[in-house]
Design a protein around this motif. Structure first.
Motif, short mmCIF file in Angstrom:
data_model
loop_
_atom_site.label_atom_id
_atom_site.label_comp_id
_atom_site.label_asym_id
_atom_site.label_seq_id
_atom_site.Cartn_x
_atom_site.Cartn_y
_atom_site.Cartn_z
N LEU A 386 0.87 -0.99 -0.06
CA LEU A 386 -0.57 -0.07 -0.29
C LEU A 386 1.02 0.77 0.29
CD1 LEU A 386 -3.05 0.87 -0.05
CD2 LEU A 386 -3.19 1.13 2.59
N ALA A 387 1.71 0.73 0.93
CA ALA A 387 2.97 2.93 0.83
C ALA A 387 3.43 2.68 -0.53
CB ALA A 387 3.89 1.99 2.07
N LEU A 388 3.90 1.53 -1.40
CA LEU A 388 4.29 1.55 -2.07
C LEU A 388 3.48 2.22 -3.68
CD1 LEU A 388 6.92 -1.38 -1.95
CD2 LEU A 388 7.52 0.65 -2.16
N GLY A 389 2.42 2.24 -3.67
CA GLY A 389 1.36 2.93 -4.20
C GLY A 389 1.03 1.33 -5.48
N ARG A 390 0.26 0.50 -4.44
CA ARG A 390 0.47 -0.87 -4.99
C ARG A 390 -1.38 -2.05 -4.42
NH1 ARG A 390 5.07 -4.16 -5.67
NH2 ARG A 390 3.68 -5.82 -6.60
N PRO A 391 -2.24 -0.81 -5.03
CA PRO A 391 -3.18 -1.37 -3.43
C PRO A 391 -4.33 -2.70 -3.89
CG PRO A 391 -4.50 0.27 -5.10
CD PRO A 391 -2.68 0.26 -5.17
N ALA A 392 -3.81 -2.86 -5.65
CA ALA A 392 -4.56 -4.28 -6.01
C ALA A 392 -4.23 -5.60 -4.51
CB ALA A 392 -4.86 -4.70 -7.35
N PRO A 393 -2.31 -5.11 -4.71
CA PRO A 393 -1.61 -6.38 -4.41
C PRO A 393 -1.89 -6.38 -2.89
CG PRO A 393 -0.39 -5.16 -5.52
CD PRO A 393 -1.47 -5.25 -6.06
N ALA A 394 -2.00 -5.04 -2.29
CA ALA A 394 -1.99 -4.85 -0.84
C ALA A 394 -3.65 -5.46 -0.28
CB ALA A 394 -2.55 -3.73 -0.35
N LEU A 395 -4.71 -5.35 -1.19
CA LEU A 395 -5.98 -5.83 -0.97
C LEU A 395 -5.42 -7.87 -1.13
CD1 LEU A 395 -8.34 -3.94 -3.00
CD2 LEU A 395 -8.29 -3.90 -0.59
N GLU A 396 -4.55 -8.01 -1.27
CA GLU A 396 -5.28 -9.60 -1.69
C GLU A 396 -4.44 -9.94 -0.10
OE1 GLU A 396 -2.85 -10.77 -4.91
OE2 GLU A 396 -4.34 -10.14 -6.85
N ALA A 397 -3.25 -9.43 0.10
CA ALA A 397 -2.48 -9.54 1.31
C ALA A 397 -3.16 -9.59 2.46
CB ALA A 397 -0.93 -8.36 1.44
N TYR A 398 -3.83 -8.00 2.32
CA TYR A 398 -5.38 -7.63 3.95
C TYR A 398 -5.80 -8.90 3.99
CZ TYR A 398 -3.21 -3.37 3.71
OH TYR A 398 -2.23 -2.67 4.30
N ARG A 399 -6.88 -9.25 2.59
CA ARG A 399 -7.76 -10.10 2.49
C ARG A 399 -7.50 -11.54 3.03
NH1 ARG A 399 -9.16 -8.47 -2.42
NH2 ARG A 399 -11.58 -7.47 -2.26
N ALA A 400 -6.17 -12.09 2.68
CA ALA A 400 -5.00 -13.63 3.45
C ALA A 400 -4.93 -12.71 5.03
CB ALA A 400 -3.72 -13.64 2.76
N LEU A 417 -8.26 1.46 3.45
CA LEU A 417 -7.54 2.66 3.12
C LEU A 417 -7.10 1.67 1.67
CD1 LEU A 417 -5.05 3.92 5.93
CD2 LEU A 417 -6.18 5.12 4.93
N ALA A 418 -6.99 0.50 1.78
CA ALA A 418 -6.27 0.05 0.19
C ALA A 418 -7.81 -0.06 -1.02
CB ALA A 418 -5.68 -1.42 0.64
N GLN A 419 -8.98 0.31 -0.09
CA GLN A 419 -10.19 -0.21 -1.01
C GLN A 419 -10.38 1.77 -1.25
OE1 GLN A 419 -11.95 -1.95 -2.26
NE2 GLN A 419 -11.95 -3.57 -1.03
N GLU A 420 -10.20 2.17 -0.59
CA GLU A 420 -9.96 3.62 -0.70
C GLU A 420 -9.47 4.24 -1.63
OE1 GLU A 420 -10.64 7.90 2.22
OE2 GLU A 420 -10.41 6.59 2.66
N ILE A 421 -8.66 3.94 -1.44
CA ILE A 421 -7.09 4.49 -2.85
C ILE A 421 -7.52 3.13 -3.82
CG2 ILE A 421 -4.78 4.14 -3.69
CD1 ILE A 421 -4.18 4.40 -0.71
N ARG A 422 -8.08 2.70 -4.37
CA ARG A 422 -8.50 1.86 -5.11
C ARG A 422 -9.43 2.64 -6.14
NH1 ARG A 422 -11.19 -3.15 -6.02
NH2 ARG A 422 -10.25 -4.46 -8.12
N GLY A 423 -10.58 3.45 -5.12
CA GLY A 423 -11.71 3.98 -5.45
C GLY A 423 -12.92 3.46 -5.23
N ASP A 424 -12.91 1.92 -4.73
CA ASP A 424 -14.18 1.36 -3.86
C ASP A 424 -14.87 2.13 -3.14
OD1 ASP A 424 -16.25 -0.18 -3.26
OD2 ASP A 424 -15.26 -1.89 -3.68
#
Length: 739
Positions: A386-400, A417-424
């Motif tokens: 997430l800090a590197l600006g990669r919300p999609a793989p961050a979401l996968e990591a958080y779900r796991a 935060l990841a969902q928010e950055i991703r626009g959802d």
């Protein structure tokens, strides 16, 4: 024993011309008795140090020519050499013994042992077989078990031990060795039975106590394990490994203090013992003593710079104290030593995240893998991504991570935060809502959700959370105001008379010491303290002696223990021993007031009055207001007829402790002797005001009245003294001068 000696005829001739005064040899019976004693020392029948035994063997062999006796002597010397690892010397003696007596059992056994230690196992086994034809099968089976163990035949060794014990159940060595074998095979209940049988036969063998403790510890019987280790340490207090295992047993019991003391005792014996250094550092870390733990890891790493776990643990402590760059250096070193250390890599990743070095953190996490806490690992990966600006793989990591830890606050917030950055925004609001269900006061979740809901057209949902917050704040304020009003009301109300409460019972220091020493019987400071309390109490004095014996067994030069033993020796009338202990204490602590005082007392009791006077000078030089030393020095000065100095000391003693009646009596007695009767009577009056039961004070005042011519007062005081204490006169003369 038949003693044969060879002497040349010339020697006999020379002996014949010597005068009786110049040459008076011992009589034949005396020489024979000495030879027998030397032979018995050599063979171990009379206990002696190893060097004396060897000298006795050499002397006996120089004059003994009976083949059987020479074989015994040679075999004995061979066993001595074998014990000193002088194996070639041992073999020469065993060979010579077997040449004299071909089937000499001790020589056969000894030669087999020496050959086995040299790795010549086949020859050793052949000798044992040969010895078995002679006799002593039980002992020889035990011997063969040892030889088989050296050769790596553990199953054969166990079989031999079983056979030896079946033939001779009293063979303690065989039982102890079988217990060790069983312990190595994790048969701890059976091992305990063997060690206990061995201890019943030979209770003074340290290794049996120690190994028994090991099995008890494995079986979870930690309290008994501590007692077993204590038994070993009473026999040999300088064995580092026993202290280490004792510390571990205390840790298992949850008693960190005695555990730490045990590790520190091990380190006194071996300051570089890595296991003790490690356990001590880890225990300090586990009990939250961060600064001490860091110092302990420093000490460990000075001894073993390649201890990666020490670097890793010190890094965690340094990071906790905000010393992040130092922590990072430690982790870099740990990973350089063990590149695949997943724990160090994960720890470094966590530290890098806090330092904002997210790409390096992610690299470390991927190298490390999940480890034992996969949820935390996935969560940290999510944070880094997430800090590197990669919300999609961050979401996968958080779900796991949430699949493993669904209520983890940091992961839920990161997921939002990841969902928010991703626009959802809807998913983000739901994530923050899930977090607030776990932690209703989470400020970040409250703030982000309040901002998102209006944008989603759900402004009305903001108000319940705000109202809940306001309600919590108002409720807290209301409770504070209400409590303040209650306090004022209680103060204004008339207060009913309070029942008189009994004062709390003061703590019993001896009971506290007993409880602490029941837990850790080797707590030296407490042993000394309890002994100090016990001296002078008849029901406690035996305990005091035992406590000092243990303290000095563990710390033979402990000055406080030596001083207390000096007190006991003085009470026993062993004044030379008291002086020796006081002087030993002074070698460690030259300015110890108590040691100086005990030395002075002992010298006085031994009649060395000049030395005693000098010793009291030493006490007063260190402690000018020590009333007891001033009083005792005054008595010695009176004996030396230095009355002015004595009176000065007594003035100082009274000034130092005005509540001590003995000082007033002593000064009054000297004033009486010097004719200062008015001042003497005043001092006696003061002493009696402090303790009216002092017969010697009544007796002394009677003398002062008598000298002043007050016959009636003198008679009354004499009568009072006699009524209180039949030995009043004797006690007075011990401190005063003869009237």
């Amino acid at each position: 024993m038949k003693l044969l000696r060879l002497m040349s005829l010339g020697a006999f001739a020379m002996a014949g011309i010597q005068s009786a005064a110049a040459y008076a040899p011992a009589s034949v019976p005396e020489r024979a008795e000495r030879a027998q004693d030397r032979a018995r020392i050599c063979m171990g029948a009379i206990e002696a140090e190893r060097a004396e035994r060897r000298a006795a063997c050499d002397e006996s062999l120089s004059s003994e020519f009976n083949r059987a006796i020479r074989a015994d002597l040679l075999a004995s010397r061979g066993w001595l050499s074998e014990a000193e690892n002088a194996l070639n010397d041992a073999l020469r003696d065993f060979d010579a013994a077997l040449k004299a007596v071909p089937n000499h059992l001790a020589a056969l056994r000894g030669r087999a042992h020496a050959l086995s230690e040299l790795g010549r196992h086949v020859e050793a086994a052949a000798l044992i077989e040969r010895a078995m034809a002679v006799g002593g099968r039980a002992t020889l089976l035990a011997d063969r078990a040892l030889l088989r163990e050296r050769a790596g035949d553990l199953a054969g060794a166990r079989t031999d031990l079983d056979g030896a014990i079946a033939l001779d159940p009293s063979n303690s060595w065989a039982r102890g060795t079988r217990g060790r074998f069983r312990q190595d095979d994790n048969e701890h209940e059976a091992a305990l039975a063997d060690f206990e049988a061995a201890l019943a036969l030979e209770p003074e063998v340290t290794s049996y106590h120690y190994r028994r403790g090991l099995s008890l510890a494995v079986l979870g019987r930690s309290r008994e394990a501590v007692a077993a280790f204590d038994g070993a340490l009473r026999l040999e207090p300088a064995v580092v490994q026993v202290w280490l295992e004792r510390g571990r047993a205390f840790e298992a019991l949850g008693h960190e203090g005695p555990a730490l003391a045990s590790y520190e005792r091990a380190l006194r014996l071996d300051a570089r013992h890595e296991a003790a250094l490690s356990r001590r550092a880890f225990l300090l870390q586990r009990t939250g003593r961060a600064e001490e733990a860091i110092a302990a890891y420093d000490r460990l790493l000075a001894v073993q710079p390649r201890a990666a776990f020490g670097l890793n643990n010190r890094a965690g402590l340094l990071a906790g104290l905000g010393k992040r760059e130092e922590a990072l250096r430690d982790l870099d070193r740990a990973i350089a030593l063990v590149p695949g250390d997943g724990n160090a890599l994960r720890n470094r990743a966590q530290l890098l995240l806090t330092l904002g070095r997210n790409d390096k953190a992610l690299r470390d996490l991927d190298r490390a893998g999940p480890g034992h806490d996969a949820g935390a690992w996935h969560g940290m990966r999510g944070d880094a991504l997430l800090a590197l600006g990669r919300p999609a793989p961050a979401l996968e990591a958080y779900r796991a991570a949430l699949a493993l830890k669904p209520q983890d606050r940091a992961t839920l917030f990161g997921f939002g935060l990841a969902q928010e950055i991703r626009g959802d925004r809807s998913a983000a609001a739901a994530a923050y809502g899930a977090l607030l269900a776990v932690d209703p006061e989470h400020e970040g979740a409250l703030e982000r959700r309040e901002e998102l809901l209006p944008a989603l057209g759900r402004s009305i949902e903001v108000w319940p959370a705000r109202l809940a917050g306001l309600w919590r704040d108002a409720g807290g304020a209301y409770e504070r105001e209400r409590e303040a009003l209650r306090g004022i009301y209680r103060m204004l109300r008339p207060q009913p008379p309070q029942p008189v409460q009994a004062l709390p019972t003061p703590p019993n220091p001896l009971a506290a010491l007993d409880a602490a020493l029941a837990l850790d019987a080797f707590d030296v400071p407490r042993l000394i303290r309890r002994a100090q309390f016990g001296i002078g109490q008849p029901q406690r004095e035996a305990q005091a002696r035992a406590d000092l014996a243990v303290a000095l067994l563990l710390e033979p030069e402990n000055p406080a223990a030596l001083v207390q033993r000096a007190r006991l020796s003085f009470r026993d009338g062993a004044f030379a021993a008291a002086q020796a202990d006081a002087e030993a204490a002074l070698r460690s602590e030259p300015r110890s007031i108590e040691a100086l005082f005990q030395r002075a007392r002992a010298l006085t009791a031994r009649g060395q009055l000049s030395a005693a006077l000098k010793a009291y000078d030493d006490v007063v030089a260190v402690a000018p207001a020590n009333a007891a030393a001033l009083l005792n020095r005054a008595l010695l000065l009176q004996h030396a007829r230095e009355y002015e100095r004595a009176l000065a000391d007594l003035d100082a003693a009274v000034a130092a402790n005005r509540a001590d009646p003995d000082g007033w009596v002593a000064r009054a007695a000297l004033r009486t002797a010097l004719g200062q009767t008015d001042a003497a009577i005043a001092d006696f009056d003061r002493a009696l005001s402090l303790d009216a039961r002092l017969g010697q004070a009544w007796y002394g005042r009677a003398l002062a009245h008598q000298r002043r011519g007050d016959a009636a007062e003198a008679a009354a005081d004499f009568a009072r003294a006699q009524a209180l204490d039949a030995k009043a006169e004797e006690r007075y003369r011990a401190i005063g001068m003869a009237p």
